[in-house]
Motif scaffolding. Structure first.
Motif, short mmCIF file in Angstrom:
data_model
loop_
_atom_site.label_atom_id
_atom_site.label_comp_id
_atom_site.label_asym_id
_atom_site.label_seq_id
_atom_site.Cartn_x
_atom_site.Cartn_y
_atom_site.Cartn_z
N GLU A 131 -37.10 -1.70 -23.69
CA GLU A 131 -37.72 -1.91 -22.38
C GLU A 131 -38.38 -0.63 -21.91
O GLU A 131 -37.82 0.45 -22.00
CB GLU A 131 -36.65 -2.36 -21.38
CG GLU A 131 -37.23 -2.73 -20.03
CD GLU A 131 -36.15 -3.23 -19.11
OE1 GLU A 131 -36.35 -3.15 -17.89
OE2 GLU A 131 -35.11 -3.69 -19.60
N GLU A 138 -39.98 1.99 -19.29
CA GLU A 138 -39.89 2.47 -17.92
C GLU A 138 -41.03 3.45 -17.67
O GLU A 138 -41.26 4.35 -18.47
CB GLU A 138 -38.55 3.18 -17.69
CG GLU A 138 -37.33 2.29 -17.85
CD GLU A 138 -37.11 1.35 -16.69
OE1 GLU A 138 -37.83 1.50 -15.67
OE2 GLU A 138 -36.24 0.48 -16.79
N GLU A 147 -35.08 -7.73 -6.93
CA GLU A 147 -35.10 -6.28 -7.08
C GLU A 147 -34.41 -5.82 -8.36
O GLU A 147 -34.68 -4.71 -8.84
CB GLU A 147 -34.44 -5.62 -5.86
CG GLU A 147 -35.27 -5.76 -4.61
CD GLU A 147 -34.61 -5.16 -3.38
OE1 GLU A 147 -35.27 -5.08 -2.34
OE2 GLU A 147 -33.42 -4.78 -3.48
N CYS A 148 -33.55 -6.66 -8.92
CA CYS A 148 -32.91 -6.32 -10.20
C CYS A 148 -33.66 -6.89 -11.39
O CYS A 148 -33.30 -6.61 -12.54
CB CYS A 148 -31.47 -6.84 -10.22
SG CYS A 148 -30.41 -6.09 -8.95
N SER A 149 -34.69 -7.68 -11.15
CA SER A 149 -35.46 -8.28 -12.23
C SER A 149 -36.51 -7.30 -12.74
O SER A 149 -36.59 -6.15 -12.30
CB SER A 149 -36.13 -9.57 -11.74
OG SER A 149 -37.14 -9.25 -10.78
N LYS A 150 -37.35 -7.74 -13.67
CA LYS A 150 -38.41 -6.90 -14.20
C LYS A 150 -39.45 -6.56 -13.14
O LYS A 150 -40.17 -5.56 -13.26
CB LYS A 150 -39.07 -7.58 -15.39
CG LYS A 150 -38.16 -7.70 -16.61
CD LYS A 150 -38.90 -8.30 -17.79
CE LYS A 150 -37.99 -8.36 -19.01
NZ LYS A 150 -38.68 -8.95 -20.20
N GLN A 207 -38.77 -5.69 -10.12
CA GLN A 207 -38.18 -4.58 -9.36
C GLN A 207 -38.61 -4.58 -7.89
O GLN A 207 -38.67 -3.55 -7.25
CB GLN A 207 -38.57 -3.23 -9.98
CG GLN A 207 -38.00 -3.01 -11.38
CD GLN A 207 -38.36 -1.65 -11.92
OE1 GLN A 207 -39.16 -1.54 -12.85
NE2 GLN A 207 -37.77 -0.61 -11.38
N ARG A 212 -41.79 -0.59 -5.58
CA ARG A 212 -40.80 -0.94 -6.59
C ARG A 212 -39.48 -0.28 -6.21
O ARG A 212 -39.45 0.84 -5.69
CB ARG A 212 -41.22 -0.43 -7.98
CG ARG A 212 -42.54 -0.98 -8.47
CD ARG A 212 -42.47 -2.46 -8.83
NE ARG A 212 -43.73 -2.89 -9.40
CZ ARG A 212 -44.79 -3.27 -8.69
NH1 ARG A 212 -44.72 -3.26 -7.36
NH2 ARG A 212 -45.90 -3.66 -9.28
N THR A 228 -36.07 1.41 -7.44
CA THR A 228 -35.59 2.13 -8.62
C THR A 228 -34.28 2.84 -8.30
O THR A 228 -33.90 2.98 -7.13
CB THR A 228 -36.62 3.18 -9.11
OG1 THR A 228 -36.66 4.26 -8.16
CG2 THR A 228 -38.00 2.57 -9.24
N GLU A 234 -35.50 4.53 -12.52
CA GLU A 234 -35.38 3.47 -13.51
C GLU A 234 -34.96 2.19 -12.82
O GLU A 234 -34.53 2.18 -11.66
CB GLU A 234 -34.33 3.86 -14.58
CG GLU A 234 -34.71 5.11 -15.37
CD GLU A 234 -33.59 5.56 -16.30
OE1 GLU A 234 -32.46 5.01 -16.16
OE2 GLU A 234 -33.83 6.43 -17.15
N ARG A 235 -35.08 1.10 -13.54
CA ARG A 235 -34.71 -0.20 -13.00
C ARG A 235 -33.21 -0.24 -12.72
O ARG A 235 -32.40 0.24 -13.53
CB ARG A 235 -35.09 -1.28 -14.02
CG ARG A 235 -34.64 -2.68 -13.67
CD ARG A 235 -35.08 -3.63 -14.77
NE ARG A 235 -34.40 -4.90 -14.68
CZ ARG A 235 -34.51 -5.87 -15.59
NH1 ARG A 235 -35.26 -5.67 -16.65
NH2 ARG A 235 -33.86 -7.00 -15.44
N THR A 295 -30.49 4.41 -4.08
CA THR A 295 -31.69 3.82 -4.68
C THR A 295 -32.92 4.32 -3.93
O THR A 295 -32.81 4.87 -2.83
CB THR A 295 -31.65 2.29 -4.62
OG1 THR A 295 -31.49 1.86 -3.25
CG2 THR A 295 -30.52 1.73 -5.47
#
Length: 443
Positions: free
Chosen positions: A288, A290, A358-361, A363, A374, A376, A381-382, A424
């Motif tokens: 994945e 980033e 917010e925890c998905s791709k 973000q 986004r 992070t 990072e996610r 975050t």
């Protein structure tokens, strides 16, 4: 050949000035359209870089020598300056002649000495059989200089033709294995060939994607070169490493269309692995990707409030309207009463949706995504689902304080209360990416 005349600049020691002049001339001399002129331009570029490096080393050496011999008087310094000026004059004519000071302090080119000796010893004229015509000398020097030149040009055109054929094959163009022919070119590790081919492939990809975006009719739904193929070719040609020169050689809009796509995909396969190490290139699993930048911008309080309002409105339109209609039908409530009763339910549904989004791709919630934001971690990072759940709980907790929490958040400069509690960040990714591209263009 005078490289400074071809590049249309004066003799300089700054390599960046030479590269800017080279990129400017590239707009007028395409390698696929004028291969012979481009070969001459690139040869002048490489020669100018070499001459600039020699000038720089000579100037540095003379400076150190003059500082070390300052106690011996001005005569020796004057001699060094005379040597340097003669060296610059000779380099300006595109050929280097070493100038050595003689015993009497007068600098004499060794070539001139050798010629004078040779003229004295060889006073007799050459026989007719020993004379060589200028055309034959030029032909022999050209063959000696670059015997594979025609082969490289032919291979260059063949590969570009294969690139065009692959771009027209919409069903197969997105598979990396179908672009392996680029690595099989025998001149791929040649610096000049790699740069020429990479520039032409970059321009073709950019024009292909741009026409697909702006196309109408039959080209409106044409596929684009996918990010995995762009990343594959970026590893071959180092496009991101040469971004500043590509922006100077090509249109900014074309360059943006490629570099924007490169930011959303990263391949773990090195296409040059087989070429460098002699081993077979084996497919690897893709990790994945980033995005990482040198500088990030936090989301402002006001746009984040707008994003929250958009999220709540969308949640009410999807969930609230259905819940209101269900309560009116099942419990026979008036519409106003039913709408008021579903408000807490809509807020709870928003918290669940925010946690998942917010925890998905993505973000980001839909509202944040529209604003270019986004979510992070502090490592940019996610975030995982446990941290995302704690972030949602922190937001619900701080929201319970109502106006007080709102006022405090206004003065926290992008790092709100629930951001700090959950460790975050909310990043303005749109502004961050635009700043990153602006730095690439100025580099």
């Amino acid at each position: 050949m005078n490289p400074w005349a071809i590049l249309e600049i004066n003799p300089v020691t700054d390599a960046r000035a030479i590269k800017r002049a080279y990129a400017k001339k590239l707009k007028q001399t395409r390698p696929d359209e004028k291969p012979e002129e481009f070969q001459a331009l690139h040869a002048a570029y490489k020669q100018a870089l070499k001459l600039a490096e020699q000038l720089q080393e000579e100037a540095t050496g003379l400076t150190e020598a003059s500082l070390g011999a300052s106690s011996t008087g001005l005569a020796e310094n004057t001699n060094h300056e005379r040597v340097n000026s003669e060296r610059v004059a000779v380099l300006g004519g595109a050929q280097e002649v070493e100038v050595r000071p003689s015993a009497d302090g007068i600098s004499t080119p060794p070539v001139a000495e050798e010629l004078s000796v040779k003229q004295e010893s060889d006073s007799e004229p050459l026989e007719q059989s020993e004379r060589v015509s200028p055309d034959k000398q030029s032909s022999e020097s050209q063959e000696t200089r670059d015997p594979d030149r025609d082969l490289r040009i032919e291979e260059f055109r063949r590969v570009l033709k294969q690139v065009d054929e692959m771009l027209n094959n919409h069903l197969e163009m997105s598979l990396e294995k179908n672009w392996d022919f680029l690595t099989k070119s025998p001149y791929m590790l040649d610096e000049e060939y790699n740069w020429n081919l990479g520039l032409s492939v970059f321009e073709r990809f950019a024009q292909f994607n741009q026409s697909a975006v702006e196309g109408r009719g039959s080209t409106r739904f044409r596929p684009q070169v996918t990010p995995n193929i762009l990343q594959y070719c970026d590893q071959l040609f180092n496009w991101r490493g040469n971004a500043s020169y590509l922006y100077q050689a090509l249109d900014e809009k074309l360059c943006n269309s490629i570099f924007n796509s490169l930011e959303i995909h990263e391949s773990s396969i090195d296409p040059l692995q087989g070429l460098r190490g002699g081993g077979k290139v084996e497919a690897q699993s893709e990790g994945e990707f980033e995005e990482h930048y040198e500088r990030y911008f936090f989301g402002d309080f006001v746009p984040r409030s707008v994003a929250l309002f958009l999220d709540l409105v969308m949640t009410y339109m999807v969930v609230g309207s259905l819940a209101t209609a269900a309560m009116m039908k099942l419990f026979d409530f008036p519409e106003a009463v039913a709408a008021a009763k579903v408000m807490p339910f809509c807020f709870g549904a928003y918290l669940v949706f925010a946690w998942l989004f917010e925890c998905s791709k993505l973000q980001a919630t839909p509202g944040k995504y529209i604003m270019g934001y986004r979510v992070t971690s502090q490592k940019f990072e996610r975030i995982g689902y446990l941290r995302g759940l704690w972030r949602t709980v922190s937001f619900a907790f701080t929201s319970a304080f109502g106006l007080i929490a709102w006022i405090i958040n206004f003065f926290l400069v992008g790092k709100l209360l629930h951001d700090r509690l959950s460790r975050t960040y909310v990043i303005n990714m749109r502004k961050t990416h635009e700043e990153h591209l602006r730095r690439l263009r100025k580099a």
